[in-house]
Design an enzyme around this catalytic site. Structure first.
Site, PDB file in Angstrom:
ATOM      1  CE  LYS A   1       1.364   5.174   2.629  1.00 39.71           C
ATOM      2  NZ  LYS A   1       1.726   3.871   2.117  1.00 39.71           N
TER       3      LYS A   1
ATOM      4  CG  ASP B   1       1.912   3.053  -1.602  1.00 36.49           C
ATOM      5  OD1 ASP B   1       1.265   2.487  -2.125  1.00 36.49           O
ATOM      6  OD2 ASP B   1       2.522   2.897  -0.505  1.00 36.49           O
TER       7      ASP B   1
ATOM      8  CD  GLU C   1       4.899   1.152  -2.369  1.00 42.22           C
ATOM      9  OE1 GLU C   1       5.783   1.689  -2.659  1.00 42.22           O
ATOM     10  OE2 GLU C   1       4.557   0.689  -1.413  1.00 42.22           O
TER      11      GLU C   1
ATOM     12  CD  GLU D   1       2.734  -2.031   1.161  1.00 38.63           C
ATOM     13  OE1 GLU D   1       3.389  -1.254   0.664  1.00 38.63           O
ATOM     14  OE2 GLU D   1       1.916  -1.873   2.283  1.00 38.63           O
TER      15      GLU D   1
ATOM     16  CG  ASP E   1       7.131  -6.393   5.143  1.00 40.04           C
ATOM     17  OD1 ASP E   1       7.609  -7.363   6.217  1.00 40.04           O
ATOM     18  OD2 ASP E   1       6.454  -5.454   5.334  1.00 40.04           O
TER      19      ASP E   1
ATOM     20  CG  HIS F   1       6.272  -2.320   3.233  1.00 37.96           C
ATOM     21  ND1 HIS F   1       5.611  -3.402   4.169  1.00 37.96           N
ATOM     22  CD2 HIS F   1       5.515  -1.357   3.192  1.00 37.96           C
ATOM     23  CE1 HIS F   1       4.547  -2.627   4.736  1.00 37.96           C
ATOM     24  NE2 HIS F   1       4.468  -1.272   4.262  1.00 37.96           N
TER      25      HIS F   1
HETATM   26 MG   LIG Z   1       3.083   0.785   0.235  1.00 35.75          MG
END
Ligand SMILES: [Mg+2]
Length: 380
Positions: free
Chosen positions: A185, A214, A240, A266, A289, A316
């Protein structure tokens, strides 16, 4: 071409058989599953997963579905299913999966077009596909006209609050499991912290392991461009959710101006939302997802769009369902092994072998919750 076989042909065959698998009853249960506290730049702190399980009964058969949230909205999703969807589809033919999806979408359109409605639709749609597989005695991937294959998986942490040593320890754990890719992240307030963390992870994993980042929609397009460029030198596999999902033009600009592939999916809650990204050339990797997208039916449409546009696909969360769906995609680059693993609540947890996963071979989705293990987390 594989995209011609996404379940449609099989569904047509079923329709022709004049089956009537009358939906008699839908039952739901609501759970609050505790998570090790984690967080990201867009959703903040996360310590609970809401899980709604669903069983759909038709002519002596049962299909199992579920939906989830990351801590909020789950009771409203359950209420939508119990009070609006269940009466709506009672008596319908469970074999008519696309028709039931269309009916749910249309009748919830005024309050829906995505959002909570898609999470509710998903639970029913997953159960319908499961029931279809149980009835045909085939695993989901086979229903889709696909063959089972080994899918590379990547280790994925929801790790923005983790101090650097914790981030590196987590990454070492991913390497020990043989994952060929890891995701980190980003979105710390100080950009130099993101840089330090990504540099340290790249040094740890070396050049032979893919590294994704992400941002969880944290930035404006301008900020995303500036923050992303600072990280490009670390050889990113994808970038992402750099900005909000509504800003398709912003994603398209980032896709044009940056070398790193843009990944989304997602937060897209219908095939319509995916279509905008494909048409605007705003993403290079579509991440399905089948819960947040509005069901397996919706994610299959996204995969088909990806195939037609020559895009890569990934997933995801939804590790177990996505293992089936990605087998029906032409270019599935990775399955996400998510931090919110459901393993301890499943009868048959997904196995990771040398960083790869395969779909289950039992009929239907293969996803069965262990009622006893879930029971302590039942909530009203
Ligand atoms: Mg993500």
């Amino acid at each position: 071409m594989r995209s011609a076989s996404y379940g449609e042909r099989n569904l047509e065959e079923i329709h022709e058989r004049e089956s009537h698998l009358k939906i008699e009853r839908i039952e739901t249960d609501y759970y609050r599953l505790p998570l090790e506290p984690m967080g990201d730049a867009g959703h903040g702190a996360i310590d609970t997963e809401e899980l709604i399980t669903l069983s759909l009964h038709a002519e002596g058969l049962t299909g199992h579905g579920y939906t989830y949230t990351i801590g909020r909205g789950g009771r409203a999703v359950k209420a939508l299913i119990d009070h609006d969807i269940a009466p709506l589809i009672s008596g319908q033919d469970a074999a008519q999966i696309q028709a039931i999806w269309d009916l749910m979408w249309q009748r919830l359109l005024y309050v829906g077009r995505g959002g909570l409605a898609s999470f509710a639709i998903a639970a029913v749609d997953v159960a319908l596909w499961d029931l279809y597989g149980v009835r045909e005695e085939k695993p989901l991937y086979a229903l889709l006209g696909a063959e089972a294959r080994d899918l590379p998986a990547y280790g994925s942490g929801v790790d923005l609050p983790k101090p650097l040593d914790g981030l590196l320890a987590q990454t070492e754990g991913f390497l020990e499991r043989g994952f060929p890719g890891v995701k980190v992240k980003i979105g710390r307030p100080d950009p130099t912290e993101d840089e330090q963390r990504i540099r340290a992870v790249r040094e740890l994993i070396g050049d032979g392991v893919d590294l994704m980042v992400d941002a969880n929609m944290a930035w404006t397009t301008d900020e995303a461009l500036e923050r992303g460029r600072r990280l490009e030198e670390y050889g990113l596999y994808w970038y992402e959710e750099p900005t909000i999902p509504e800003d398709v033009a912003g994603h398209a600009r980032l896709a044009r101006e940056m070398d790193v592939p843009i990944a989304v999916g997602e937060s897209l809650h219908s095939p319509h939302e995916f279509r905008r990204y494909v048409e605007e050339e705003a993403a290079a990797v579509l991440q399905i997802d089948p819960i947040t997208n509005g069901g397996i039916t919706a994610s299959l449409e996204a995969l088909k769009m990806a195939d037609e546009a020559g895009l890569k696909t990934s997933s995801h969360y939804t590790d177990e369902l996505s293992a089936h769906l990605l087998c029906a995609s032409e270019n599935p680059v990775y399955l996400e092994k998510h931090a919110f693993a459901l393993d301890e609540y499943l009868q048959e947890p997904q196995r990771v072998v040398n960083g790869h996963v395969r779909p289950t071979e039992t009929s239907g989705t293969g996803l069965r919750f262990d009622a006893e293990r879930l029971a302590p987390y039942a909530a009203g």
